[in-house]
Design a protein around this motif. Structure first.
Motif, PDB file in Angstrom:
ATOM      1  N   PRO A  86      42.961  31.056  58.591  1.00  0.00           N
ATOM      2  CA  PRO A  86      42.212  30.738  59.814  1.00  0.00           C
ATOM      3  C   PRO A  86      40.783  31.278  59.801  1.00  0.00           C
ATOM      4  N   SER A  87      40.529  32.318  59.033  1.00  0.00           N
ATOM      5  CA  SER A  87      39.190  32.918  58.995  1.00  0.00           C
ATOM      6  C   SER A  87      38.234  32.196  58.049  1.00  0.00           C
ATOM      7  N   LEU A 106      38.959  20.472  60.386  1.00  0.00           N
ATOM      8  CA  LEU A 106      38.906  20.918  58.990  1.00  0.00           C
ATOM      9  C   LEU A 106      40.049  21.847  58.612  1.00  0.00           C
ATOM     10  N   THR A 107      40.449  22.724  59.496  1.00  0.00           N
ATOM     11  CA  THR A 107      41.527  23.654  59.162  1.00  0.00           C
ATOM     12  C   THR A 107      42.829  22.895  58.908  1.00  0.00           C
ATOM     13  N   ASN A 108      43.144  21.945  59.764  1.00  0.00           N
ATOM     14  CA  ASN A 108      44.348  21.149  59.575  1.00  0.00           C
ATOM     15  C   ASN A 108      44.261  20.344  58.283  1.00  0.00           C
ATOM     16  N   ASP A 150      45.118  29.927  45.892  1.00  0.00           N
ATOM     17  CA  ASP A 150      44.052  30.906  46.096  1.00  0.00           C
ATOM     18  C   ASP A 150      42.814  30.283  46.738  1.00  0.00           C
ATOM     19  N   PHE A 151      42.332  29.199  46.174  1.00  0.00           N
ATOM     20  CA  PHE A 151      41.154  28.511  46.693  1.00  0.00           C
ATOM     21  C   PHE A 151      40.049  29.507  47.082  1.00  0.00           C
ATOM     22  N   ARG A 152      39.683  30.319  46.094  1.00  0.00           N
ATOM     23  CA  ARG A 152      38.654  31.357  46.296  1.00  0.00           C
ATOM     24  C   ARG A 152      38.976  32.256  47.486  1.00  0.00           C
ATOM     25  N   ASN A 153      40.239  32.662  47.535  1.00  0.00           N
ATOM     26  CA  ASN A 153      40.752  33.582  48.549  1.00  0.00           C
ATOM     27  C   ASN A 153      40.743  32.997  49.972  1.00  0.00           C
ATOM     28  N   SER A 154      40.819  31.664  50.065  1.00  0.00           N
ATOM     29  CA  SER A 154      40.863  31.049  51.396  1.00  0.00           C
ATOM     30  C   SER A 154      42.225  30.408  51.687  1.00  0.00           C
ATOM     31  N   GLY A 155      43.174  30.572  50.769  1.00  0.00           N
ATOM     32  CA  GLY A 155      44.506  30.026  50.966  1.00  0.00           C
ATOM     33  C   GLY A 155      45.511  31.124  51.253  1.00  0.00           C
TER      34      GLY A 155
END
Length: 116
Positions: free
Chosen positions: A38-39, A73-75, A96-101
């Motif tokens: 979410p962040s 976008l989040t969904n 991971d997605f560059r630490n966004s997953g």
């Protein structure tokens, strides 16, 4: 006594890995999914959608598709990231997605949008 020691060692290793920022994927038959943190900022989410959808079929995100709404976008990133994660072996590094997953154990499916 040996079982308690083994459990303590496993708990200690899990605690260390989690606290050190090392992603730990739950296994042993438990289903897992990948969602966007979410962040995460909008540029990151958009990049995740573009990358994941260049690797997997994201038709379910198209207007009229079962995962189009809510149209944010989040969904959309969560659905696309999960499609990628599921199709690439459900390894923690595939989320991971560059630490966004974020790997989750609660099914994020809703309405007619079924997360594979």
């Amino acid at each position: 006594m040996a079982k308690a020691a083994a459990f303590s060692l496993i708990f200690l290793l899990f605690s260390f890995a989690s606290g050190a920022g090392i992603p730990v994927t739950v296994v042993n038959g438990q289903k897992t999914w990948c969602v966007a943190k979410p962040s995460s900022d909008q540029a990151t989410l958009l990049a995740n959608i573009n990358y994941a959808c260049s690797q997997v079929d994201c038709k379910i995100l198209q207007k009229g598709g079962p995962c189009f709404y809510p149209d944010d976008l989040t969904n959309h990133a969560s659905v696309a990231m999960n499609l990628y994660y599921q199709s690439h072996g459900k390894n923690h590094w595939n989320c991971d997605f560059r630490n966004s997953g974020l790997v989750v154990v609660s099914d994020p499916s809703y309405s007619n949008c079924i997360y594979a």
